[in-house]
Design a protein around this motif. Structure first.
Motif, short mmCIF file in Angstrom:
data_model
loop_
_atom_site.label_atom_id
_atom_site.label_comp_id
_atom_site.label_asym_id
_atom_site.label_seq_id
_atom_site.Cartn_x
_atom_site.Cartn_y
_atom_site.Cartn_z
N PHE A 156 1.03 -1.18 -0.06
CA PHE A 156 0.25 0.57 -0.04
C PHE A 156 0.84 1.30 -0.55
CE2 PHE A 156 -3.54 -2.88 0.75
CZ PHE A 156 -4.56 -2.64 0.12
N VAL A 157 2.06 1.11 0.83
CA VAL A 157 2.60 2.36 0.79
C VAL A 157 3.42 3.03 -0.42
CG1 VAL A 157 4.74 2.81 1.64
CG2 VAL A 157 3.28 2.08 3.00
N ALA A 158 4.15 1.43 -1.46
CA ALA A 158 4.59 1.67 -2.53
C ALA A 158 3.63 2.26 -3.60
CB ALA A 158 4.68 0.43 -3.22
N ALA A 159 1.95 1.97 -3.63
CA ALA A 159 0.77 2.12 -3.80
C ALA A 159 0.55 3.95 -4.25
CB ALA A 159 -0.81 1.61 -3.89
N ALA A 160 0.58 3.84 -2.60
CA ALA A 160 0.23 5.78 -2.41
C ALA A 160 1.38 6.54 -3.25
CB ALA A 160 0.61 6.09 -0.69
N VAL A 161 2.75 6.02 -3.17
CA VAL A 161 3.89 6.90 -3.70
C VAL A 161 4.12 6.77 -5.28
CG1 VAL A 161 6.78 6.83 -3.74
CG2 VAL A 161 5.38 5.72 -1.62
N VAL A 162 3.84 5.31 -6.00
CA VAL A 162 3.91 4.99 -7.13
C VAL A 162 2.44 5.89 -7.96
CG1 VAL A 162 4.05 3.33 -8.59
CG2 VAL A 162 6.26 3.38 -6.65
N GLY A 163 1.53 5.27 -7.34
CA GLY A 163 0.10 5.62 -7.94
C GLY A 163 0.10 7.12 -9.02
N PRO A 164 0.27 7.98 -7.47
CA PRO A 164 -0.11 9.44 -8.19
C PRO A 164 1.34 9.66 -9.73
CG PRO A 164 0.09 9.75 -6.01
CD PRO A 164 1.08 8.31 -6.20
N LEU A 165 2.20 9.07 -9.65
CA LEU A 165 2.99 8.93 -10.54
C LEU A 165 2.62 8.42 -12.13
CD1 LEU A 165 6.11 8.27 -8.80
CD2 LEU A 165 5.56 10.81 -9.30
N ILE A 166 1.47 7.37 -11.54
CA ILE A 166 0.98 7.07 -13.15
C ILE A 166 0.31 8.09 -12.98
CG2 ILE A 166 -0.14 4.97 -13.90
CD1 ILE A 166 0.90 3.34 -11.90
N ARG A 167 -0.92 8.39 -12.78
CA ARG A 167 -2.14 9.45 -13.04
C ARG A 167 -1.82 10.21 -12.33
NH1 ARG A 167 -6.31 5.30 -14.49
NH2 ARG A 167 -4.73 4.16 -15.28
N PRO A 168 -0.34 10.69 -12.85
CA PRO A 168 -0.90 12.55 -12.01
C PRO A 168 -2.09 13.50 -12.71
CG PRO A 168 1.06 12.04 -13.87
CD PRO A 168 -0.44 11.21 -14.15
N GLY A 169 -2.06 14.54 -11.76
CA GLY A 169 -2.82 15.20 -11.45
C GLY A 169 -3.56 15.77 -10.64
N ASP A 170 -4.91 16.52 -10.41
CA ASP A 170 -6.31 16.42 -9.24
C ASP A 170 -6.88 14.50 -9.94
OD1 ASP A 170 -7.87 16.42 -7.84
OD2 ASP A 170 -8.72 18.69 -8.76
N PRO A 171 -6.92 13.98 -8.19
CA PRO A 171 -7.11 13.07 -8.51
C PRO A 171 -8.86 13.04 -8.30
CG PRO A 171 -6.55 13.01 -6.45
CD PRO A 171 -5.68 14.76 -6.84
#
Lengths: 316, 330, 328
Positions: free
Chosen positions: C73-88
């Protein structure tokens, strides 16, 4: 002999391997004998006490034979031992202060325990009351919760409860170490009177405090690093110890009437060997003032004079 | 025992006093005129505005000295006057809350009692059988880690939406008038079941794990070892361990009350169940702070009363509190 | 005497008061009792014990599983925003689309990317847990240490304070406080949670401190005039290190659950996204009635997995620090 232990070996399982806490001990306890068991902490004396009553989950039976009143005790079999516990062999544990269920009245707990062992509780009541009187506890403690009793009262209650079925052998494990000096003496004398009244046939009193044993024990057995060092009548151990370890142990005791400014207490230099992988030969070798080549061989535990046993090449 | 209860009552009294004082202070620490700013931020029905302004000006009495304001606040509070709801066009807050309370209690009381009983029994059973323990432990941990509203959502989705077994919204069918008929009672029950079940399950997991862990500690306690050394049968040792393990579970119930109440609030929101939770959401969405403050005080009083009931239960079960010693939860 | 305050019973149920599950840490491992094999003494023993703990930690299934889930989950929180950048929360996709190769977790009724919201929410969940749980641990330790070490009147007062905060339902307090704050961030939320969820930890630590108080090394330090704070941090705290760590883990998990609750009733951060707010929006916009499971399953599952992993890891650690539990 009331109790005969032959070549008993019990190890402790640990991560790093087996700790040889009890490494082949042989001794006997006569009818009516109060045997003191002394030694530094970690020498295996509590392991010995526990293996005669109930194995700690981490203890492992290796070999050896224990006979009580001519019957072999199945000490390695927890379920089979249940027939002997309480009735034949009983214990006053070192945690006597917290040994009673805090949420049951003491009388009710006693009754439930005795009933669970197949004895109608009402049959023991007169004897229970008689013994409470003997140890100076009022009968209404049975109607109280443990928290309402003082430490000394709980100690006496546990002693009465543990011996109520007149076991052949009683193990008293460090029972005085939590008490103050005056109470210690009273408790120790109570043990003697239990034997004198025939509540228990014989007794093993485990303690690191040799002065208590001097007051009550008939014989004293000294353990060192998982093995027996010496066993002899109390008087001999105190006045004429033979094993070098016993001598150092006794000479390090304070003596009544001696002024210590004149004579410094001698500690024993060094520390006992690790029991994980003990060295061959005599285990006291490294700390022994009289050690020699011969001590690389393990000394046998032999009778050097009537009733006096020791494991040392220098005394044999 | 008297000392035990005296101490408890002192703490509860103090708690209520502090909570009420916080309640009184907050609007007064806001910048500006609290009455104006609260009303202007609220979604008030226009025809209710003048009446509310008059009412609250009188209630707040901002022109009077601060201690007088505080005293009159307590006066109103003790006479049961919690102010008036803004978005419900001036209905007294006490009335509004009272009409929601039965629904919340109907969820909470059975869910707490049943989950406590079932969870403790199950946990004690699990500590006894290895295979059950291996199965029960993961389930228990998952349940107790589940946010209340999520389990509610999942149950509503599976049992309500997919299988259509239960309605997922409201306290009873909108097609019915509240009457004492079997149809209506049946409707009440079917609307009640899912919110109850989801509260029950989350709590059940917590109690089961708690009891299981507690029993293991008790079986390792000195009194258990002593009994075993005297050859007591496992049955007796376990009986004592269970009995002693129940005590901290009772204290635990008191400690959990706040969490359980918030769990009930969010569960109600998921199911639009007409209790305090739904009311809270409405108050927040309509920025009805008077209603919110009333709910706050109400929850505090409810939790304090429940705490006291738990204390009484504890005294009944733990003999030590009765013999004049302070008990475990003291 | 409060033998009750033996931890097992003190934090009754555990995980928390803040939290529900009775999963409390056990008392710090007792000093070796006389009669236990004296493997070695002093430093050798400490090193041995550290090695032993590490050995079990690396082999304990519960610790490994818990830690593994957290790392994912930590990895998801770190890497995720890089995959889908911008305002969630941006409206980037089709409306109400089920999960697909393009939209992994589907989209909301308004075309927001659920995956982007999810990874962002996981991040803020960890933040709330870390800061909320951390602040609660800090307060709980301070109150517990001081009350337990000083005793007397100081203890009476702190104990009273603890009991008062203990019975006030955290949510109710947050309800009133959060409602009046018009701009709230994740950190403000964490502070609120930290300020209200420390009492059970304080009680537990106080009880532990009491029992350590009577040990010789503490007596010695006290008698030689060492200042209180140095006795506490030099002698007492290190002796219950494992216990403090487990307390923090439970507070961490508890803070996450409280935050989810707050977010769900609309009192969470006023900007940004969180897992609780995702569930709130899903329910508010009838995702249930529309069968849009991809909107409400991930956020709740994420919280359950994170909190569950924390609890399970805690039980594993308990077994490691208290060897007697291993055999059961």
């Amino acid at each position: 002999m009331s109790l005969q232990v032959t070549n008993l070996r019990v190890y402790y399982r640990t991560l790093a391997g087996d700790v040889r806490a009890l490494d082949g001990v042989t001794f006997g306890v006569a009818d009516g004998e109060i045997m003191g068991l002394a030694g530094e902490s970690g020498c295996g004396k509590s392991t010995l006490g526990n293996s005669l009553v109930r194995f700690d989950p981490r203890m492992r039976y290796i070999e050896g034979r224990v006979e009580l009143e001519g019957l072999e005790l199945p000490i390695w079999d927890n379920a089979a031992m249940n027939d002997f516990r309480f009735k034949e062999v009983s214990i006053v544990p070192q945690y006597a202060m917290s040994a009673l269920n805090p949420t049951r009245k003491i009388g009710r707990m006693t009754a439930e325990l005795v009933a669970a062992r197949g004895i109608p509780p009402e049959t023991i009541v007169p004897e229970l009351e008689r013994r409470l009187d003997l140890v100076g506890l009022s009968r209404d403690v049975l109607d109280r919760y443990p928290i309402e009793l003082s430490g000394g009262m709980k100690q006496r209650m546990v002693m009465v409860l543990s011996t109520i079925l007149n076991p052949s052998l009683l193990i008293a494990d460090e029972i005085t170490s939590a008490l103050d000096v005056s109470t210690q003496k009273a408790v120790a004398e109570m043990l003697v009177s239990f034997r004198d009244h025939g509540f228990v046939k014989s007794m093993i009193v485990i303690t690191h405090d040799v002065s208590i044993l001097y007051q009550i024990a008939d014989t004293i057995t000294v353990m060192y690093a998982g093995k027996l060092a010496e066993k002899a009548p109390t008087e001999s151990i105190i006045s004429a110890p033979r094993h070098p370890y016993t001598r150092l142990l006794i000479s390090s005791l304070p003596e009544v009437g001696v002024r210590y400014a004149e004579r410094r207490l001698a500690g024993i230099a060094g520390s006992p060997p690790l029991l994980l992988d003990p060295p061959a030969g005599c285990r006291f070798r490294d700390r022994c003032p009289v050690a020699s080549e011969q001590c690389l061989q393990e000394p046998p535990f032999v009778e050097i004079e009537a009733g006096h046993f020791a494991a040392c090449w220098k005394v044999a | 025992m008297r000392r035990y209860f005296g101490r408890k009552l002192l703490i509860y009294g103090l708690t209520f006093f502090i909570a009420a004082t916080i309640d009184w202070m907050i609007p007064r620490f806001m910048p500006g005129n609290p009455v104006q700013s609260l009303l202007s931020r609220s979604h008030v029905a226009p025809d209710a505005v003048p009446a509310l302004i008059a009412y609250y000006n009188n209630l707040f009495g901002l022109d009077r000295p601060i201690w007088e304001q505080y005293l009159s606040f307590w006066g109103a509070l003790l006479s049961g006057d919690l102010g008036r709801s803004v978005y419900l066009t001036g209905r007294p807050v006490t009335d509004v809350i009272m009409s929601a309370v039965p629904y919340t209690l109907a969820l909470l009381v059975p869910a707490i009692l049943l989950s406590w009983w079932a969870g403790n029994s199950f946990g004690a059973m699990a500590a006894r059988r290895r295979w059950l323990d291996n199965a029960a432990l993961p389930i228990g941990y998952i349940l107790t880690a589940t946010p209340y509203m999520w389990l509610a959502i999942v149950l509503a989705w599976i049992l309500g939406f997919i299988f259509r077994l239960f309605p997922i919204s409201g306290g009873y069918s909108y097609a019915l008038e509240p009457t004492l008929t079997w149809t209506f009672v049946g409707s009440l029950f079917s609307h009640w079941f899912l919110p109850f079940a989801s509260l029950f399950l989350v709590m059940f997991g917590g109690w089961a794990i708690g009891m299981r862990n507690m029993i293991i500690y008790e079986l390792d306690a000195d009194y258990s070892r002593y009994l075993e050394a005297l050859g007591a049968p496992t049955r007796l040792v376990r009986k004592y361990a269970f009995r002693n393990a129940v005590l901290p579970q009772i204290t635990g119930l008191a400690l959990q009350l706040g969490v359980i109440v918030s769990g009930a609030l969010v569960t109600e929101i998921v199911f639009s169940y007409p209790g305090i939770g739904k009311l809270t959401l409405a108050a927040i969405q309509n920025e009805d702070y008077f209603l919110l403050q009333g709910i706050f005080l109400f929850i505090i009083v409810g939790v304090l009363i429940a705490n006291f009931l738990v204390d009484i239960a504890y005294v009944l079960v733990d003999p030590r509190t009765r013999v004049g010693m302070s008990g475990r939860s003291a | 005497m409060n033998d009750p305050e033996r931890i097992s019973s003190a934090v009754p149920v555990g995980a928390a008061a803040p939290d529900r599950a009775p999963i409390q840490p056990a008392a710090p491992a007792p000093a070796p009792r006389p009669g236990e094999p004296a493997a070695a003494s002093g430093r050798a023993e400490a090193v041995g014990r550290r090695r032993e703990i590490l050995y079990f930690a690396l082999r304990d299934r519960k610790v490994l599983v818990g830690l593994g889930i957290l790392i994912v989950f930590v990895a998801a929180a770190v890497v995720g925003p890089l995959i889908r950048p911008g305002d969630p929360d941006a409206f980037v996709g089709p409306m109400a689309a089920a999960p697909s190769r393009e939209w992994w977790f589907g989209t909301t009724t308004f075309g927001q990317d659920v995956f982007a919201q999810f990874v962002y929410g996981v991040g803020s969940t960890f933040l709330v847990g870390l800061f909320g749980g951390g602040l609660a641990a800090l307060i709980g330790m301070t109150v517990g240490f001081v009350a337990g070490y000083r005793g007397g009147v100081v203890d009476e007062i702190l104990n009273m304070l603890t009991n008062v905060v203990l019975v006030i339902p955290t949510l109710a307090l947050l309800l009133i406080a959060a409602a009046y704050l018009t701009a709230r961030g994740v950190l403000v939320e964490a502070v609120f949670i930290g300020l209200t969820s420390w009492p059970w930890a304080a009680r537990a630590i106080r009880a532990q401190t009491f029992s350590l108080n009577t040990r010789e090394f503490v007596d010695l330090a006290r008698l030689t005039g060492v200042p209180s704070w140095r006795v506490i941090f030099g002698e007492i705290a290190p002796n219950m290190g494992s216990y403090l760590f487990m307390t923090f883990i439970l507070l961490f998990g508890g803070a996450i659950l409280i935050a989810a609750t707050l977010d769900f009733i609309g009192l969470g951060p006023t900007s940004g996204s969180s897992l609780g707010m995702m569930m709130y929006n899903a329910v508010a916009w009838s995702a249930l009635q529309l069968g849009m499971w991809w909107w409400f399953i991930p956020p709740g599952l994420g919280i359950t997995a994170i909190v569950g992993a924390l609890y399970v890891m805690n039980v594993g650690l308990d077994e490691i620090f208290n060897p007697r539990l291993r055999k059961m």
